[in-house]
Design an enzyme around this catalytic site. Structure first.
Site, PDB file in Angstrom:
ATOM      1  N   TRP A 181      15.735   2.525 -10.167  1.00  0.00           N
ATOM      2  CA  TRP A 181      14.799   1.377 -10.415  1.00  0.00           C
ATOM      3  C   TRP A 181      13.830   1.755 -11.661  1.00  0.00           C
ATOM      4  CZ3 TRP A 181       9.441   1.027 -10.254  1.00  0.00           C
ATOM      5  CH2 TRP A 181       8.909  -0.082 -10.753  1.00  0.00           C
ATOM      6  N   LYS A 224      15.517  -6.640 -10.297  1.00  0.00           N
ATOM      7  CA  LYS A 224      14.246  -7.109 -10.221  1.00  0.00           C
ATOM      8  C   LYS A 224      13.825  -8.356 -11.011  1.00  0.00           C
ATOM      9  CE  LYS A 224       9.108  -5.582  -9.567  1.00  0.00           C
ATOM     10  NZ  LYS A 224       8.478  -4.583  -9.038  1.00  0.00           N
ATOM     11  N   ASP A 257      16.540  -5.648  -3.256  1.00  0.00           N
ATOM     12  CA  ASP A 257      15.213  -5.234  -2.440  1.00  0.00           C
ATOM     13  C   ASP A 257      14.632  -6.953  -2.314  1.00  0.00           C
ATOM     14  OD1 ASP A 257      11.965  -5.742  -2.613  1.00  0.00           O
ATOM     15  OD2 ASP A 257      12.279  -3.409  -3.044  1.00  0.00           O
ATOM     16  N   HIS A 260      12.247  -8.956  -4.610  1.00  0.00           N
ATOM     17  CA  HIS A 260      12.706  -8.927  -6.071  1.00  0.00           C
ATOM     18  C   HIS A 260      13.426 -10.145  -6.709  1.00  0.00           C
ATOM     19  CE1 HIS A 260      12.344  -4.619  -6.848  1.00  0.00           C
ATOM     20  NE2 HIS A 260      11.272  -4.909  -6.049  1.00  0.00           N
ATOM     21  N   HIS A 284      16.454  -2.837   0.236  1.00  0.00           N
ATOM     22  CA  HIS A 284      15.171  -2.209   0.477  1.00  0.00           C
ATOM     23  C   HIS A 284      14.349  -3.514   1.168  1.00  0.00           C
ATOM     24  CE1 HIS A 284      14.009   0.903  -3.143  1.00  0.00           C
ATOM     25  NE2 HIS A 284      14.829   1.266  -1.969  1.00  0.00           N
ATOM     26  N   ASP A 294       4.932  -6.207  -1.695  1.00  0.00           N
ATOM     27  CA  ASP A 294       5.050  -5.157  -0.828  1.00  0.00           C
ATOM     28  C   ASP A 294       4.562  -4.970   0.387  1.00  0.00           C
ATOM     29  OD1 ASP A 294       7.621  -3.840  -1.755  1.00  0.00           O
ATOM     30  OD2 ASP A 294       6.293  -3.608  -3.760  1.00  0.00           O
ATOM     31  N   ASP A 325      10.800  -0.493   2.036  1.00  0.00           N
ATOM     32  CA  ASP A 325      10.166  -0.239   0.832  1.00  0.00           C
ATOM     33  C   ASP A 325       8.927  -1.278   0.613  1.00  0.00           C
ATOM     34  OD1 ASP A 325       9.259   0.519  -1.755  1.00  0.00           O
ATOM     35  OD2 ASP A 325      10.810  -0.825  -2.846  1.00  0.00           O
TER      36      ASP A 325
HETATM   37  C1  RNT Z   1       9.701  -1.628  -7.104  1.00  0.00           C
HETATM   38  C2  RNT Z   1      10.665  -1.241  -6.578  1.00  0.00           C
HETATM   39  C3  RNT Z   1      11.210   0.223  -6.280  1.00  0.00           C
HETATM   40  C4  RNT Z   1       9.541   1.050  -6.041  1.00  0.00           C
HETATM   41  C5  RNT Z   1      10.135   2.315  -5.175  1.00  0.00           C
HETATM   42  C6  RNT Z   1       8.687   3.052  -5.302  1.00  0.00           C
HETATM   43  O1  RNT Z   1       9.461  -2.811  -7.498  1.00  0.00           O
HETATM   44  O2  RNT Z   1      10.986  -2.042  -5.634  1.00  0.00           O
HETATM   45  O3  RNT Z   1      12.136   0.494  -5.353  1.00  0.00           O
HETATM   46  O4  RNT Z   1       9.214   0.136  -5.010  1.00  0.00           O
HETATM   47  O5  RNT Z   1      10.983   3.112  -6.104  1.00  0.00           O
HETATM   48 ZN    ZN Z   2      12.513  -1.492  -4.009  1.00  0.00          ZN
END
Ligand code: RNT
Ligand code: ZN
Length: 418
Positions: A181, A224, A257, A260, A284, A294, A325
């Site tokens: 990432w 993302k 994730d 994202h 994630h 997050d 994450d």
């Molecule tokens: C960031 C991503 C990534 C990070 C980690 C720390 O938006 O989600 O995965 O959170 O690598």
């Molecule tokens: Zn992530």
């Protein structure tokens, strides 16, 4: 109500609670080391700003400041969580000998030997991440930089991380998911959207040309939508990352994730879409509030829905690699780990206790009135009793019995970190 009574309630619906518990006990979930120190790491000045469009907010006292403290905190979190765990390590968490240091492009497996030792002693697997952020060589781009020297540095970092991932997998005898990432992007309207993407693609090609055993090392590409300070353009967008993974199924897998995407998009719906094509995917699990904030994962509707899709799409047979994450610096960081990890486990157990075959039949037979009634009635079953039984069988504390431990640890250990 006792567990025995709860078990009978589920049995009446054709659900075997012990079978569900037995399945969940074996599912690896990866706990991210970076919740313990607000994503600072050990390889650069811990007081430098976090870059790459991500941010930790809050200044709760007691963050881990070195490997010993982080490992002690992790140990407590692990003890308070049931299930099979892996540790997710970022390259910035390299542990050097006294007087030793290596820049990111020169990291070696030996810089992670202490992590291997930590995992071996506890029977854990490990996942890994190159760290393409919070470093002077971010210009601010990394793998997508137009500056060849910058790009080369980060490609070399990626290759070093492939070698480290291979080492972790071999040492620990378990596959290592290695997630790529970058926060590469632009704050304002780009003049060239394609150039950075072509460079990013070529950079990943080079990183993945480093030899590795794809059965052991699973490189992922994480997409993302935007980040703080990079609102206008993200190089590794959803289409970019997914297309890269789709064109290179012999080398890598996609990673989603759930912080994202645009706010009305849900990863739960994307899991079966991807599993219709990819043999394996990675996740994630996080909690976005309005943006990729997050926050700590809760036992909320979308987390439950993600778990349901993992379970009913056959994701527990190694097709879905599950990792956490998030990073919350406004509350006790160990508690943040424990709440999030336990909630992922809860969501998976909840999903395993659904009479999935019966519900699917109702859908296929077009009996939607009944489907709604049955699905709604599942929500008031005595799930908590089964959860506590799962915790007991794993030797982990039941709900309502672990927070004192955190409070004591905070008073005795974390408050002394000034
Ligand atoms: C960031 C991503 C990534 C990070 C980690 C720390 O938006 O989600 O995965 O959170 O690598
Ligand atoms: Zn992530």
């Amino acid at each position: 109500m006792s567990y025995q009574e709860a078990r009978e309630r589920y049995a009446a619906l054709g659900v075997d609670t012990q079978a569900a518990i037995d399945v969940l006990k074996k599912v690896p979930v990866s706990l991210h080391c970076w919740q313990g120190d607000d994503v600072r790491g050990f390889d650069t000045d811990p007081n430098k700003p976090l870059t790459g469009g991500i941010q930790t907010t809050g200044n709760y006292p007691g963050r881990a400041r070195n490997p010993e403290e982080l490992m002690a905190d992790l140990d407590l979190a692990l003890r308070l969580c049931p299930g099979t765990k892996k540790i997710n390590i970022h390259a910035s968490y390299a542990i050097f000998e006294e007087g030793e240091w290596a820049d990111r492009d020169a990291l070696e497996p030996k810089h992670f030997a202490k992590w291997v030792e930590f995992c071996k002693e506890r029977g854990l697997g490990a996942d890994f991440n190159p760290t393409f952020f919070s470093h002077p060589m971010c210009d601010p781009l990394t793998l997508a930089s137009p500056n060849e020297e910058t790009r080369r540095f980060w490609i070399n970092h990626g290759k070093a991380c492939i070698r480290i991932s291979q080492y972790l997998a071999e040492e620990l005898g378990q596959p290592c998911t290695m997630n790529i990432w970058t926060g590469d992007g632009l704050k304002d309207v780009p003049a060239d959207r394609m150039g950075p993407r072509v460079r990013y693609k070529e950079s990943i090609d080079e990183i993945l040309s480093e030899p590795y055993d794809f059965n052991l090392v699973k490189p992922c590409i994480e997409s993302k939508v935007f980040g703080i300070g990079v609102e206008a353009y993200t190089v590794g967008s959803a289409e970019f990352a997914l297309s890269y993974a789709a064109m290179n199924t012999d080398k890598c897998i996609p990673l989603m994730d759930n912080g994202h995407y645009h706010p009305t998009e849900v990863v739960s719906d994307k899991i079966p879409a991807l599993l219709a094509f990819f043999p394996e995917i990675a996740l994630h699990v996080t909690r976005p509030i309005r943006w990729d904030s997050d926050h700590v994962v809760l036992f909320d509707d979308e987390t439950k829905e993600i778990a349901k899709e993992i379970v009913r799409c056959g994701g527990l047979d190694g097709r879905v690699n599950i990792a956490l994450d998030y990073f919350d610096a406004s509350i006790n960081r160990v508690s943040a780990w424990v709440v999030g990890f336990r909630n992922v486990e809860k969501a998976l157990l909840n999903a395993l206790l659904i009479p999935a075959g019966d519900l699917k039949d109702l859908q296929d037979q077009g009996r939607f009135t009944e489907l709604m009634v049955r699905q709604e009635e599942l929500k008031t079953l005595p799930f908590g009793e089964v959860w506590n039984e799962y915790c007991r069988q794993c030797g982990a504390p039941e709900d309502g019995t672990w927070f004192e431990t955190i409070k004591n640890y905070e008073e005795e250990v974390q408050e002394a970190r000034k």
